[in-house]
Design a protein around this motif. Structure first.
Motif, PDB file in Angstrom:
ATOM      1  N   VAL A  33       0.821  -1.214   0.000  1.00  0.00           N
ATOM      2  CA  VAL A  33       0.000   0.000   0.000  1.00  0.00           C
ATOM      3  C   VAL A  33       0.852   1.259   0.000  1.00  0.00           C
ATOM      4  N   LEU A  34       2.110   1.161   0.446  1.00  0.00           N
ATOM      5  CA  LEU A  34       2.969   2.339   0.586  1.00  0.00           C
ATOM      6  C   LEU A  34       3.600   2.666  -0.759  1.00  0.00           C
ATOM      7  N   LYS A  35       3.254   3.827  -1.308  1.00  0.00           N
ATOM      8  CA  LYS A  35       3.662   4.184  -2.658  1.00  0.00           C
ATOM      9  C   LYS A  35       4.860   5.130  -2.705  1.00  0.00           C
ATOM     10  N   THR A  36       5.391   5.532  -1.544  1.00  0.00           N
ATOM     11  CA  THR A  36       6.537   6.432  -1.497  1.00  0.00           C
ATOM     12  C   THR A  36       7.581   5.879  -0.523  1.00  0.00           C
ATOM     13  N   ALA A  37       8.840   6.296  -0.727  1.00  0.00           N
ATOM     14  CA  ALA A  37       9.918   5.855   0.153  1.00  0.00           C
ATOM     15  C   ALA A  37      10.670   7.017   0.791  1.00  0.00           C
ATOM     16  N   CYS A  60      -5.828  13.780   3.366  1.00  0.00           N
ATOM     17  CA  CYS A  60      -4.475  14.246   3.649  1.00  0.00           C
ATOM     18  C   CYS A  60      -4.366  14.735   5.084  1.00  0.00           C
ATOM     19  N   LEU A  61      -3.457  14.115   5.864  1.00  0.00           N
ATOM     20  CA  LEU A  61      -3.148  14.563   7.214  1.00  0.00           C
ATOM     21  C   LEU A  61      -1.841  15.340   7.176  1.00  0.00           C
ATOM     22  N   GLU A  62      -1.876  16.609   7.603  1.00  0.00           N
ATOM     23  CA  GLU A  62      -0.659  17.408   7.689  1.00  0.00           C
ATOM     24  C   GLU A  62      -0.071  17.258   9.076  1.00  0.00           C
ATOM     25  N   THR A  63       1.236  16.969   9.154  1.00  0.00           N
ATOM     26  CA  THR A  63       1.904  16.759  10.444  1.00  0.00           C
ATOM     27  C   THR A  63       3.202  17.548  10.462  1.00  0.00           C
ATOM     28  N   ASP A  64       3.125  18.811  10.861  1.00  0.00           N
ATOM     29  CA  ASP A  64       4.326  19.651  10.989  1.00  0.00           C
ATOM     30  C   ASP A  64       5.192  19.623   9.735  1.00  0.00           C
ATOM     31  N   GLY A  65       4.572  19.809   8.582  1.00  0.00           N
ATOM     32  CA  GLY A  65       5.342  19.919   7.349  1.00  0.00           C
ATOM     33  C   GLY A  65       5.454  18.655   6.528  1.00  0.00           C
ATOM     34  N   LEU A  66       5.083  17.516   7.070  1.00  0.00           N
ATOM     35  CA  LEU A  66       4.983  16.288   6.290  1.00  0.00           C
ATOM     36  C   LEU A  66       3.510  15.914   6.166  1.00  0.00           C
ATOM     37  N   TYR A  67       3.192  15.164   5.113  1.00  0.00           N
ATOM     38  CA  TYR A  67       1.798  14.832   4.830  1.00  0.00           C
ATOM     39  C   TYR A  67       1.650  13.324   4.688  1.00  0.00           C
ATOM     40  N   PHE A  68       0.677  12.789   5.414  1.00  0.00           N
ATOM     41  CA  PHE A  68       0.271  11.391   5.263  1.00  0.00           C
ATOM     42  C   PHE A  68      -1.018  11.405   4.454  1.00  0.00           C
ATOM     43  N   VAL A  69      -0.983  10.813   3.271  1.00  0.00           N
ATOM     44  CA  VAL A  69      -2.111  10.869   2.344  1.00  0.00           C
ATOM     45  C   VAL A  69      -2.554   9.448   2.021  1.00  0.00           C
ATOM     46  N   PHE A  70      -3.863   9.237   1.978  1.00  0.00           N
ATOM     47  CA  PHE A  70      -4.346   7.912   1.580  1.00  0.00           C
ATOM     48  C   PHE A  70      -5.530   8.030   0.633  1.00  0.00           C
ATOM     49  N   HIS A  71      -5.643   7.009  -0.207  1.00  0.00           N
ATOM     50  CA  HIS A  71      -6.756   6.862  -1.141  1.00  0.00           C
ATOM     51  C   HIS A  71      -7.347   5.480  -0.901  1.00  0.00           C
ATOM     52  N   LEU A  72      -8.640   5.430  -0.598  1.00  0.00           N
ATOM     53  CA  LEU A  72      -9.263   4.183  -0.168  1.00  0.00           C
ATOM     54  C   LEU A  72      -9.589   3.228  -1.306  1.00  0.00           C
ATOM     55  N   THR A 114      -8.132  -0.259   6.363  1.00  0.00           N
ATOM     56  CA  THR A 114      -8.449  -1.651   6.072  1.00  0.00           C
ATOM     57  C   THR A 114      -8.790  -1.807   4.594  1.00  0.00           C
ATOM     58  N   GLU A 115      -8.645  -3.023   4.111  1.00  0.00           N
ATOM     59  CA  GLU A 115      -9.010  -3.304   2.722  1.00  0.00           C
ATOM     60  C   GLU A 115      -9.498  -4.733   2.605  1.00  0.00           C
ATOM     61  N   ALA A 116     -10.733  -4.879   2.120  1.00  0.00           N
ATOM     62  CA  ALA A 116     -11.316  -6.200   1.924  1.00  0.00           C
ATOM     63  C   ALA A 116     -10.994  -6.709   0.521  1.00  0.00           C
ATOM     64  N   GLY A 117     -11.230  -8.009   0.309  1.00  0.00           N
ATOM     65  CA  GLY A 117     -11.073  -8.584  -1.017  1.00  0.00           C
ATOM     66  C   GLY A 117      -9.635  -8.897  -1.364  1.00  0.00           C
ATOM     67  N   THR A 118      -9.462  -9.418  -2.575  1.00  0.00           N
ATOM     68  CA  THR A 118      -8.135  -9.843  -3.027  1.00  0.00           C
ATOM     69  C   THR A 118      -7.473  -8.844  -3.962  1.00  0.00           C
ATOM     70  N   LYS A 119      -8.257  -7.943  -4.551  1.00  0.00           N
ATOM     71  CA  LYS A 119      -7.692  -6.945  -5.463  1.00  0.00           C
ATOM     72  C   LYS A 119      -7.293  -5.727  -4.643  1.00  0.00           C
ATOM     73  N   LYS A 120      -6.015  -5.627  -4.327  1.00  0.00           N
ATOM     74  CA  LYS A 120      -5.525  -4.603  -3.410  1.00  0.00           C
ATOM     75  C   LYS A 120      -5.146  -3.334  -4.174  1.00  0.00           C
ATOM     76  N   SER A 121      -5.830  -2.235  -3.891  1.00  0.00           N
ATOM     77  CA  SER A 121      -5.500  -0.970  -4.548  1.00  0.00           C
ATOM     78  C   SER A 121      -5.497   0.219  -3.599  1.00  0.00           C
ATOM     79  N   LEU A 122      -5.700  -0.031  -2.300  1.00  0.00           N
ATOM     80  CA  LEU A 122      -5.521   1.011  -1.299  1.00  0.00           C
ATOM     81  C   LEU A 122      -4.118   1.599  -1.428  1.00  0.00           C
ATOM     82  N   ALA A 123      -4.002   2.935  -1.332  1.00  0.00           N
ATOM     83  CA  ALA A 123      -2.709   3.580  -1.536  1.00  0.00           C
ATOM     84  C   ALA A 123      -2.410   4.553  -0.412  1.00  0.00           C
ATOM     85  N   VAL A 124      -1.172   4.533   0.074  1.00  0.00           N
ATOM     86  CA  VAL A 124      -0.697   5.403   1.141  1.00  0.00           C
ATOM     87  C   VAL A 124       0.568   6.114   0.662  1.00  0.00           C
ATOM     88  N   TYR A 125       0.666   7.407   0.979  1.00  0.00           N
ATOM     89  CA  TYR A 125       1.817   8.212   0.573  1.00  0.00           C
ATOM     90  C   TYR A 125       2.289   9.036   1.777  1.00  0.00           C
TER      91      TYR A 125
END
Length: 289
Positions: A33-37, A60-72, A114-125
């Protein structure tokens, strides 16, 4: 799939719960799910949540200059608790893809992606700027942005030979509308899902513009103030055609029909939208216009 109304309500909920809290730990259970390094997700730990925003269907969650972003995506969702057990998660186990833990003035908080099913496309950045995410950088106008008026919609439709159903779902054209609400919008506008966008006259464009705001506006009002676990049922409760194959249309009484694709389907009312014509399933034939 959560769409603009549910994501907006979820954003409001998370803002109310998380603003001012401190990120204590992040557990990535499914590294797919993690799309960035860079920056690493662990750099969020110890930072304070200073804002929660929505970009289309991204949160998008802003945390003191960094951003945690997710797409369900299609099958992702959020599970929130103000009474976490503190039990560490195991890699690759269950439906939890990631967990963020927070400290607040009232105690610890967790929210799981969380993500149900077998086709995983949840994305976190994890990014320094949300617009570094290609999906956000490419978003079209939000339906409720000041610049999105009937003339703007007319320009969008008039320049496209795409079928209007697909155009409404394209996030680079209009942000936030997915499969369910595009069915509902087209039904309210009495428009065939396979009408060519540039073929719509000014009256039809006006009906479509009004339907976008009526359908999404009503759904936004219904979703406002709901907790995450209530939003899916709230969405289903007011859908008139989507997911209602075989039911009677609440407007004209005709039978709601379906067209299936490889991995999705749409629903429509022949009486309201296609002058009684049945659209042929693409799995067996070509579309009827």
């Amino acid at each position: 799939m959560p769409e603009l109304p549910e994501v907006a309500a979820l954003t409001d909920f998370l803002r109310g719960q998380l603003l001012g809290t401190v990120v204590t730990t992040i557990q990535i259970v499914s590294f797919a799910v993690l799309k960035t390094a860079d920056p690493p997700f662990s750099d969020l730990e110890g930072r304070t949540v200073t804002g929660v925003r929505r970009f289309g269907k991204f949160v998008c969650l802003e945390t003191d200059g960094l951003y945690f972003v997710f797409h369900l995506a299609r099958a992702g969702w959020v599970r929130f608790t103000d009474a976490p057990t503190g039990t560490p998660l195991k890699l690759g186990k269950g439906h939890i893809a990631a967990r963020l833990s927070f400290s607040s003035g009232t105690g610890p908080l967790d929210f799981d992606l969380t993500e149900a099913g077998t086709k995983k496309s949840l994305a976190v950045y994890v990014v320094r700027d949300p617009h570094d995410i290609p999906g956000i950088a490419a978003l079209g106008p939000d339906p409720f942005s000041p610049g999105f008026d009937v003339d703007a919609l007319a320009r969008i439709l008039g320049s496209s030979s795409q079928q209007v159903k697909g155009l409404l779902r394209s996030q680079s054209v209009i942000a936030g509308i997915g499969n369910a609400y595009s069915d509902e919008i087209l039904h309210a506008a009495r428009t065939s899902p396979f009408a060519v966008a540039k073929s719509l006259d000014r009256d039809a464009v006006g009906l479509l513009f009004d339907a976008i705001h009526e359908i999404l506006g009503t759904a936004l009002q219904d979703a406002r103030g709901k907790a995450p676990h209530e939003l899916k049922d709230t969405k289903r409760s007011h859908l008139r055609v989507h997911g209602r194959t075989g039911d009677a249309c609440p407007v004209c009484g005709d039978t709601i029909r379906e067209v299936s694709f490889a991995d999705t389907a749409l629903q429509y009312c022949p009486g309201c939208q296609t002058k009684g014509k049945i659209l042929v399933d693409r799995r067996t034939s070509r579309f009827l216009k």
